[in-house]
Design a protein around this motif. Structure first.
Motif, short mmCIF file in Angstrom:
data_model
loop_
_atom_site.label_atom_id
_atom_site.label_comp_id
_atom_site.label_asym_id
_atom_site.label_seq_id
_atom_site.Cartn_x
_atom_site.Cartn_y
_atom_site.Cartn_z
N THR A 14 39.93 33.28 46.09
CA THR A 14 39.13 32.71 47.17
C THR A 14 39.38 33.51 48.44
OG1 THR A 14 40.86 31.18 47.89
CG2 THR A 14 39.37 30.41 46.13
N ALA A 15 38.46 33.43 49.38
CA ALA A 15 38.61 34.17 50.63
C ALA A 15 39.89 33.75 51.35
CB ALA A 15 37.39 33.94 51.51
N ARG A 60 43.01 35.15 49.45
CA ARG A 60 43.09 36.59 49.65
C ARG A 60 43.65 36.91 51.04
NH1 ARG A 60 40.64 40.71 46.83
NH2 ARG A 60 40.52 42.70 47.94
#
Length: 321
Positions: free
Chosen positions: A184-185, A188
């Protein structure tokens, strides 16, 4: 304390000779129960150098823990038999017959503590180092691999969480995306913000030299040096005893990820089959050795209370007659 006139009928048969099963047997032996443990002598943690986070026993070898636990069982009158259970039936009177490599055993109650199996990824060179330079749990192994070059071999959405945790033990951390879904953003960003390097591409081989992990080779031929690999392997339970008795496995889900299966149980390890209790990883895949031992104690106490209730009811009926 009442004794069944049949000398071949145990009060309790414990299937599984790890921390959970032996702990249950010690509790039952101290309760003056006739108890036998069937030990297949193949513990899940056999490849590990030592058991950790077990107060006063930190670092003890897995087989030394089993040897010491078996001695305690015998000290309180129990028996430990090297055997594998291959099936079971529930008899008309509510007792059980368990068959296996050492013959038949008959018992009023069963405690099953047969553990689980880690289903490792099929990456050449990985399995040979399992429990040494290939680990899964930061609380089991993190201190021992601290400050080394660690790589997280991602196989599921939980691998990002694993990397998030292992950063506590080493700043030299690489996250290999391997076969896991994209991070997931937020995850990350968390990994990158704390200096974790993210390497995309599938890992094709674990490289070693002199019996130690030295790195991995990616599908494109790139070699990344590493000293330790972390992997979140799915876990499997399999008990012919429980299968024969009709106890059905259920999936274990963490977040939205199915991480394996287990045989369900309730308080004291009670199951849907009266007289059958579970303890340890067979019902709780996340249990560490110390918590498995604690669960064994609780299962042993629950079984003893169940037997007392049965014996008391029989005594009351005889008294009133």
């Amino acid at each position: 304390m009442l004794r069944d006139p049949n000398p071949d009928l145990l009060d309790v048969l414990v299937v599984g000779g790890g921390a959970a099963g032996l702990s249950a047997a010690v509790a039952l032996g101290r309760a003056r129960r006739r108890v036998t443990v069937l030990d297949a002598q193949n513990p899940r943690n056999a490849p590990a150098h030592g058991v950790h986070n077990f107060l006063t026993r930190d670092g003890i070898g897995p087989f030394e823990l089993q040897r010491s636990g078996s001695e305690e069982v015998r000290r309180y009158g129990g028996t430990v038999v090297a055997a594998t259970a291959t099936g079971a039936t529930r008899n008309a009177d509510g007792s059980f017959t368990v068959v296996g490599s050492a013959g038949e055993f008959h018992a009023r109650r069963l405690v099953v503590a047969t553990g689980l199996v880690d289903d490792l990824p099929d990456v050449p060179g990985l399995r040979e180092h399992w429990g040494g330079d290939v680990v899964h749990c930061p609380y089991c192994h993190g201190y021992e691999v601290a400050d080394r070059a660690i790589g997280v071999l991602a196989t599921s959405a939980l691998s990002g969480h694993q990397a998030w945790l292992f950063r506590q033990w080493s700043a030299d951390l690489v996250y290999f995306s391997h076969t896991a879904p994209p991070l997931t953003a937020d995850r990350r960003a968390e990994l990158l913000a704390r200096g974790t390097r993210i390497v995309d591409g599938e890992v094709r081989e674990v490289l070693s030299a002199d019996g130690r992990v030295r790195g991995v080779r990616l599908a494109d031929g790139t070699v990344v040096d590493r000293e330790v690999l972390v992997v979140a392997a799915p876990v499997r339970v399999s008990s012919p005893v429980l299968d024969d008795l009709g106890i059905v496995r259920e999936p274990v889900v963490l977040g939205d990820v199915e991480v394996g299966d287990r045989y369900p149980s309730g308080p004291g390890g009670a199951t849907s089959v009266p007289g059958v209790h579970l303890a340890g990883n067979v019902t709780d895949p996340q249990a560490q050795v110390v918590t498995a031992a604690a669960a064994g104690l609780m299962a042993g106490a629950a079984v003893n209370a169940d037997l007392i209730a049965e014996e008391t009811a029989a005594a009351v009926a005889a008294f009133r007659a």
